[in-house]
Design a protein around this motif. Structure first.
Motif, short mmCIF file in Angstrom:
data_model
loop_
_atom_site.label_atom_id
_atom_site.label_comp_id
_atom_site.label_asym_id
_atom_site.label_seq_id
_atom_site.Cartn_x
_atom_site.Cartn_y
_atom_site.Cartn_z
N ALA A 150 2.61 0.92 14.61
CA ALA A 150 1.30 0.93 15.26
C ALA A 150 1.32 -0.05 16.43
O ALA A 150 1.46 -1.25 16.23
CB ALA A 150 0.22 0.56 14.26
N VAL A 209 13.29 -1.12 4.51
CA VAL A 209 11.88 -1.00 4.18
C VAL A 209 11.29 0.21 4.90
O VAL A 209 11.74 0.61 5.96
CB VAL A 209 11.09 -2.28 4.57
N LYS A 210 10.26 0.76 4.28
CA LYS A 210 9.58 1.92 4.88
C LYS A 210 8.32 1.42 5.57
O LYS A 210 7.55 0.66 4.98
CB LYS A 210 9.25 2.94 3.80
N THR A 211 8.16 1.83 6.81
CA THR A 211 7.04 1.31 7.60
C THR A 211 6.32 2.41 8.38
O THR A 211 6.82 3.52 8.49
CB THR A 211 7.54 0.27 8.62
N ILE A 212 5.17 2.02 8.93
CA ILE A 212 4.52 2.86 9.94
C ILE A 212 4.46 2.01 11.21
O ILE A 212 4.32 0.79 11.13
CB ILE A 212 3.10 3.30 9.53
N PHE A 260 -4.49 0.92 5.67
CA PHE A 260 -3.09 1.30 5.91
C PHE A 260 -2.94 2.82 5.94
O PHE A 260 -2.24 3.38 6.78
CB PHE A 260 -2.21 0.70 4.80
N LEU A 270 -3.44 -8.83 12.28
CA LEU A 270 -3.02 -7.63 13.03
C LEU A 270 -3.36 -7.79 14.52
O LEU A 270 -2.55 -7.49 15.39
CB LEU A 270 -3.73 -6.39 12.48
N GLU A 316 -5.28 -1.23 1.54
CA GLU A 316 -4.73 0.06 1.08
C GLU A 316 -5.31 1.21 1.90
O GLU A 316 -4.58 2.04 2.44
CB GLU A 316 -5.08 0.23 -0.41
N CYS A 357 1.48 -6.78 3.76
CA CYS A 357 0.20 -7.33 3.28
C CYS A 357 -0.13 -6.75 1.92
O CYS A 357 0.17 -5.59 1.64
CB CYS A 357 -0.88 -7.00 4.31
N PRO A 415 0.83 -1.22 0.00
CA PRO A 415 0.00 0.00 0.00
C PRO A 415 0.86 1.26 0.00
O PRO A 415 2.03 1.20 0.37
CB PRO A 415 -0.79 -0.13 1.30
N ILE A 453 4.66 -4.93 18.51
CA ILE A 453 4.38 -3.60 17.95
C ILE A 453 4.46 -3.76 16.43
O ILE A 453 5.47 -4.24 15.91
CB ILE A 453 5.41 -2.55 18.44
N ILE A 454 3.39 -3.36 15.75
CA ILE A 454 3.32 -3.61 14.31
C ILE A 454 4.12 -2.58 13.52
O ILE A 454 3.96 -1.38 13.71
CB ILE A 454 1.84 -3.62 13.85
N GLU A 455 4.97 -3.08 12.63
CA GLU A 455 5.69 -2.23 11.67
C GLU A 455 5.11 -2.57 10.30
O GLU A 455 5.56 -3.49 9.63
CB GLU A 455 7.19 -2.54 11.71
N ALA A 456 4.05 -1.84 9.91
CA ALA A 456 3.37 -2.14 8.65
C ALA A 456 4.16 -1.55 7.49
O ALA A 456 4.43 -0.35 7.47
CB ALA A 456 1.97 -1.58 8.69
N VAL A 457 4.51 -2.39 6.54
CA VAL A 457 5.35 -1.97 5.41
C VAL A 457 4.51 -1.35 4.31
O VAL A 457 3.46 -1.88 3.94
CB VAL A 457 6.15 -3.16 4.85
N GLY A 458 4.97 -0.21 3.81
CA GLY A 458 4.29 0.44 2.70
C GLY A 458 5.29 1.17 1.83
O GLY A 458 6.48 1.16 2.11
N GLN A 516 7.45 -6.98 11.81
CA GLN A 516 7.16 -6.44 10.47
C GLN A 516 5.90 -7.10 9.91
O GLN A 516 5.73 -8.31 10.00
CB GLN A 516 8.35 -6.71 9.54
N PHE A 517 5.03 -6.27 9.35
CA PHE A 517 3.80 -6.79 8.75
C PHE A 517 3.69 -6.29 7.32
O PHE A 517 3.64 -5.10 7.06
CB PHE A 517 2.58 -6.33 9.57
N ASN A 576 12.32 2.17 8.39
CA ASN A 576 12.27 1.43 9.65
C ASN A 576 13.61 1.51 10.38
O ASN A 576 14.65 1.22 9.81
CB ASN A 576 11.90 -0.03 9.37
N VAL A 604 4.81 7.07 5.60
CA VAL A 604 5.75 6.00 5.93
C VAL A 604 7.17 6.55 6.08
O VAL A 604 7.54 7.54 5.45
CB VAL A 604 5.76 4.86 4.87
#
Lengths: 139, 138
Positions: free
Chosen positions: B47, B42-45, B118, A121, B115, A108, A48, A130-135, A105-106, A56, A53
């Motif tokens: 949460a 990698v680029k992350t957020i 996120f 999640l 999408e 999707c 996404p 702690i979620i590190e959602a990759v985008g 790392q998550f 990391n 973003v």
């Protein structure tokens, strides 16, 4: 005049190669320390996009991914359900002490619906990760 | 006794360890690491989703809520774009808020894509909020 100059003998200058091996091994050590062997090759995931973003900066305790076919992966190995993810993350976090060691790392696929990704999640959160959602960054 | 004297008299051969190919081996290993390594981070957020029991309805009413309905975003029941959501969350100054005032509820319908989810998650996290997922009543 020019001809006489060309007659001058050129000295053979040896290139110092004694330290080549040392330099090479130094470079190897650098790469070994800096590299991370990827466990998620050939994953069919469209990430996404968001403008929020950032790179990391945490070390990751586990890598969870859900590909376009809704198959869940835990550290590159396919698992059956979100419950497996919860147990896996819980087991990983048992050894951790610091807050910074809880990052998971998550990854999707952007097109997947909520009923596919939200249980995963929640499983990570339930296990204490702690979620590190990759985008990808929107430029 | 005889054996000893024989052993002591044996001459040790002088041999050099061949180090000529060391640098070749080293460079071969470098090439391997260059090929196998991905230096791109990698680029992350981030949460950190809190876990716990359902809150009382009275408290839920006070907390700002983001609703995701398939392709639309609603903030406190008003339709907004992702830019407007960012602006509204920034106005709440969540980074300076304490405790439960940091919490933003996130509710979504079944067909909401990852999408959109996120993007909402990223907007809340970037503004210093803590996401609380709202579960559907069964």
């Amino acid at each position: 005049m020019k001809r006489s100059r060309s007659k001058k003998k050129r000295r053979a200058v040896p290139v110092p190669i004694a330290s080549m091996g040392d330099i090479a091994f130094l470079l190897i050590i650098f790469f070994m320390v800096c590299s991370e062997v990827t466990k998620e090759k050939n994953l069919n995931v469209t990430l996404p996009m968001s403008e929020n973003v950032e790179k990391n900066k945490y070390s990751l305790v586990a890598r969870i991914a859900i590909d376009a076919d809704a198959q869940i992966f835990f550290d590159g190995r396919p698992v059956d359900s979100a419950k497996d993810v919860e147990w896996g993350v819980r087991a990983m976090l048992e050894k951790t002490v610091l807050e910074d060691q809880r990052h998971v790392q998550f990854k999707c696929d952007a097109a997947l619906p909520k009923e596919t990704f939200e249980p995963v999640l929640k499983a990570i959160a339930e296990a204490g990760g702690i979620i590190e959602a990759v985008g990808e960054k929107v430029e | 006794m005889k054996k000893r004297s024989r052993k002591q008299h044996k001459k040790h051969r002088e041999g050099d360890i061949p180090t000529g190919s060391f640098s070749d081996i080293a460079f071969l290993l470098i090439i391997y690491f260059l090929v196998a390594t991905s230096l791109v981070k990698v680029k992350t957020i981030t949460a950190d989703l809190p876990t716990g029991e359902k809150q009382a309805q009275a408290q839920m009413d006070k907390t700002p809520i983001v609703n995701l309905r398939e392709t639309d975003i609603f903030f406190n029941d008003k339709s907004v774009s992702i830019e407007e959501l960012n602006a509204r969350l920034a106005a709440l100054e969540l980074a300076e808020a304490l405790g439960s005032k940091k919490v933003i509820m996130l509710e979504s319908t079944r067909m909401t894509s990852y999408e959109l989810y996120f993007q909402a998650l990223a907007a809340i996290s970037a503004n210093g909020g803590v996401v609380a997922l709202v579960e559907e009543d069964e």
